[in-house]
Enzyme design. Structure first.
Site, PDB file in Angstrom:
ATOM      1  NE  ARG A 160      -2.440   1.156   3.579  1.00 33.66           N
ATOM      2  CZ  ARG A 160      -3.212   1.058   4.729  1.00 33.66           C
ATOM      3  NH1 ARG A 160      -4.413   1.069   4.895  1.00 33.66           N
ATOM      4  NH2 ARG A 160      -2.553   0.982   6.060  1.00 33.66           N
ATOM      5  CB  THR A 193      -2.086   7.246  -3.044  1.00 40.71           C
ATOM      6  OG1 THR A 193      -1.507   5.848  -3.355  1.00 40.71           O
ATOM      7  CG2 THR A 193      -1.211   8.034  -3.928  1.00 40.71           C
ATOM      8  CG  ASP A 245       2.179  -3.416   9.196  1.00 41.69           C
ATOM      9  OD1 ASP A 245       2.462  -4.380   8.901  1.00 41.69           O
ATOM     10  OD2 ASP A 245       2.112  -2.529   8.367  1.00 41.69           O
ATOM     11  CG  ASP A 280       5.528  -3.766  10.175  1.00 39.40           C
ATOM     12  OD1 ASP A 280       6.527  -4.167   9.385  1.00 39.40           O
ATOM     13  OD2 ASP A 280       5.378  -2.704  10.464  1.00 39.40           O
TER      14      ASP A 280
END
Length: 211
Positions: free
Chosen positions: A106, A110, A202, A205
């Site tokens: 990602r 944006t 995340d 992660d």
């Protein structure tokens, strides 16, 4: 949420393990193990309506009619990298499944998905594809992945995630109304950075220890 089309798997074991995953003090080893276990439990529910057929077998005692799976073969399609954390649990349940890979990340500015890898079994048009990613946040990556698969001939797909946001479900429903979503939980909303709240952070992660 009544206008959202989503299947929520609220099995007590899944919800308990999900709570353990959410804790910020849960390390990568335990996080991976819990994700592996939840993925297997979710796959058990997702495959509940798989068709079967009768065949004749012989037990040590006598001949009998027994059921086996019928219909399409299965392929598991993790969206890299976090989707890899869901593969082992599913493959333990469906060991004959093939595994494809879609690489996406990602863009932090944006929030749009960017493709960097694609590798699939040649016969995806003949298989049921279980597209997996722990998070359905904005929905951009999931929509783009299914777009790619449909363009290459996929006809039967299911999207499976651990945690989802209403915004992601809404977008996915709009773009792919024919593809069912299975999730363990629909969280409250996305924050300004596109993360699910309260979420699990995340997922990539936390799976790979790259925080």
């Amino acid at each position: 949420m009544s206008d959202l089309k989503v299947n929520i798997i609220n099995h007590p074991l899944i919800q308990h393990k999900l709570t353990l995953m959410r804790r910020k003090e849960t390390g990568s080893k335990d996080f991976r193990q819990l994700l592996d276990e939840i993925s297997m439990l979710m796959a058990y529910e997702v495959t509940r309506d798989f068709p079967t057929k009768d065949i004749e077998i012989e037990t040590p005692i006598a001949k009998c009619n027994a059921k086996v799976l019928a219909g399409k073969k299965v392929a598991i399609v993790p969206i890299l990298r976090a989707g890899l954390g869901m593969v082992n649990g599913i493959i333990n349940l469906i060991p004959a499944a093939k595994i494809g890979h879609i690489g996406m990340y990602r863009d932090e500015k944006t929030l749009e998905p960017v493709e960097y890898f694609y590798k699939m079994p040649k016969d995806i048009s003949e298989r049921l594809l279980l597209v997996v990613d722990p998070m359905l946040a904005t929905g951009g990556s999931a929509v783009a992945a299914v777009d790619m698969l449909k363009k290459r001939g996929a006809k039967s797909l299911i999207f499976m995630c651990l945690i989802s946001a209403p915004e992601g479900i809404k977008l996915f429903n709009e773009k792919h109304p024919d593809v069912p979503i299975y999730t363990a939980c629909v969280d409250d909303h996305l924050n300004e950075h596109g993360y699910i709240v309260p979420g699990i952070g995340d997922a990539g992660d936390r799976i790979f220890g790259t925080i």
